[in-house]
Design an enzyme around this catalytic site. Structure first.
Site, mmCIF file in Angstrom:
data_model
loop_
_atom_site.group_PDB
_atom_site.id
_atom_site.type_symbol
_atom_site.label_atom_id
_atom_site.label_comp_id
_atom_site.label_asym_id
_atom_site.label_seq_id
_atom_site.Cartn_x
_atom_site.Cartn_y
_atom_site.Cartn_z
ATOM 1 C CG HIS A 1 -6.933 -2.383 3.042
ATOM 2 N ND1 HIS A 1 -6.551 -1.341 2.664
ATOM 3 C CD2 HIS A 1 -7.922 -2.246 2.571
ATOM 4 C CE1 HIS A 1 -6.691 -0.616 2.383
ATOM 5 N NE2 HIS A 1 -7.809 -1.991 1.654
ATOM 6 C CG ASP B 1 -2.163 1.444 0.469
ATOM 7 O OD1 ASP B 1 -3.236 0.485 1.437
ATOM 8 O OD2 ASP B 1 -1.943 2.287 1.466
ATOM 9 C CB ILE B 2 1.226 4.313 -2.006
ATOM 10 C CG1 ILE B 2 1.888 5.058 -3.468
ATOM 11 C CG2 ILE B 2 -0.905 5.210 -1.782
ATOM 12 C CD1 ILE B 2 1.874 5.440 -4.324
ATOM 13 C CG ASN C 1 -11.915 -0.550 3.841
ATOM 14 O OD1 ASN C 1 -12.443 -0.639 5.007
ATOM 15 N ND2 ASN C 1 -10.723 0.219 3.793
ATOM 16 C CD GLN D 1 -15.205 -0.390 -2.704
ATOM 17 O OE1 GLN D 1 -16.115 -0.031 -2.198
ATOM 18 N NE2 GLN D 1 -14.052 -1.667 -3.557
ATOM 19 C CG HIS E 1 -8.387 -3.156 -2.183
ATOM 20 N ND1 HIS E 1 -9.475 -2.386 -3.028
ATOM 21 C CD2 HIS E 1 -8.274 -1.997 -1.129
ATOM 22 C CE1 HIS E 1 -9.264 -1.089 -2.367
ATOM 23 N NE2 HIS E 1 -9.874 -1.378 -1.367
HETATM 24 P P1 AMP Z 1 -9.501 1.656 0.192
HETATM 25 O O1 AMP Z 1 -9.550 2.670 0.797
HETATM 26 O O2 AMP Z 1 -9.619 -0.086 0.859
HETATM 27 O O3 AMP Z 1 -10.598 1.590 -0.972
HETATM 28 O O4 AMP Z 1 -8.070 1.043 -0.217
HETATM 29 C C1 AMP Z 1 -7.560 2.002 -1.115
HETATM 30 C C2 AMP Z 1 -6.754 1.831 -0.914
HETATM 31 O O5 AMP Z 1 -5.189 1.728 -2.270
HETATM 32 C C3 AMP Z 1 -5.740 3.430 -0.007
HETATM 33 O O6 AMP Z 1 -4.772 2.247 1.328
HETATM 34 C C4 AMP Z 1 -4.679 3.808 -0.625
HETATM 35 O O7 AMP Z 1 -3.729 3.859 0.329
HETATM 36 C C5 AMP Z 1 -4.000 2.621 -1.266
HETATM 37 N N1 AMP Z 1 -4.008 2.915 -2.852
HETATM 38 C C6 AMP Z 1 -3.954 4.030 -3.566
HETATM 39 N N2 AMP Z 1 -3.335 4.204 -4.404
HETATM 40 C C7 AMP Z 1 -1.680 3.288 -4.609
HETATM 41 C C8 AMP Z 1 -1.192 3.023 -5.700
HETATM 42 N N3 AMP Z 1 -1.091 3.003 -6.789
HETATM 43 N N4 AMP Z 1 -0.740 2.090 -4.865
HETATM 44 C C9 AMP Z 1 -0.738 1.732 -3.365
HETATM 45 N N5 AMP Z 1 -1.526 1.476 -3.043
HETATM 46 C C10 AMP Z 1 -2.736 2.792 -3.430
#
Ligand code: AMP
Ligand code: ZN
Length: 112
Positions: A101, A29-30, A86, A93, A99
């Site tokens: 986590h 995760d970024i 989520n 979400q 996805h």
């Molecule tokens: P959600 O809030 O459950 O939809 O989670 C989306 C997740 O994606 C968040 O924890 C972000 O930090 C992660 N995210 C968004 N863009 C990227 C990316 N380019 N590379 C890795 N993680 C990402």
């Protein structure tokens, strides 16, 4: 389709990969919230858990086995961890490609 995770699958956006096979991709995760925070996704675009269809049953099972592999790869299978997906507005979400986590590497709390 304008989906960041589909772009990561296609290699159009870079990611730090942890695991990959024909059906699944796992990457860091970024914006990690713990020492280990990995996202595991199906390569197929599915919006959320609510959009999983009968035909995806095998894929979802495969994804769960991939989560085991990711936990072992990250060395947190012994200490334990949490898997979260989520869904929708109350679930907060933000990326609309299914996805999971995988979070660990420290003691987690259960407060929302
Ligand atoms: P959600 O809030 O459950 O939809 O989670 C989306 C997740 O994606 C968040 O924890 C972000 O930090 C992660 N995210 C968004 N863009 C990227 C990316 N380019 N590379 C890795 N993680 C990402
Ligand atoms: Zn997608």
């Amino acid at each position: 389709m304008d989906c960041i995770f589909c772009k990561i699958v296609k290699g159009e956006i870079p990611s730090k990969k942890v695991y990959e096979d024909e059906y699944v991709l796992a990457f860091h995760d970024i914006n990690p919230i713990a020492p280990v925070h990995v996202l595991t996704i199906p390569k197929k675009h599915i919006v959320s858990l609510l959009d999983i269809k009968q035909e995806d049953k095998e894929l979802v099972g495969h994804l769960h086995l991939a989560l085991q592999k990711v936990a072992k790869e990250m060395g947190i299978d012994g200490s334990g961890f949490r898997v979260i997906t989520n869904i929708g507005p109350h679930g907060q979400q933000t990326v609309f490609h299914l996805h999971y986590h995988l979070i660990g590497g420290r003691q987690l709390e259960w407060k929302m």
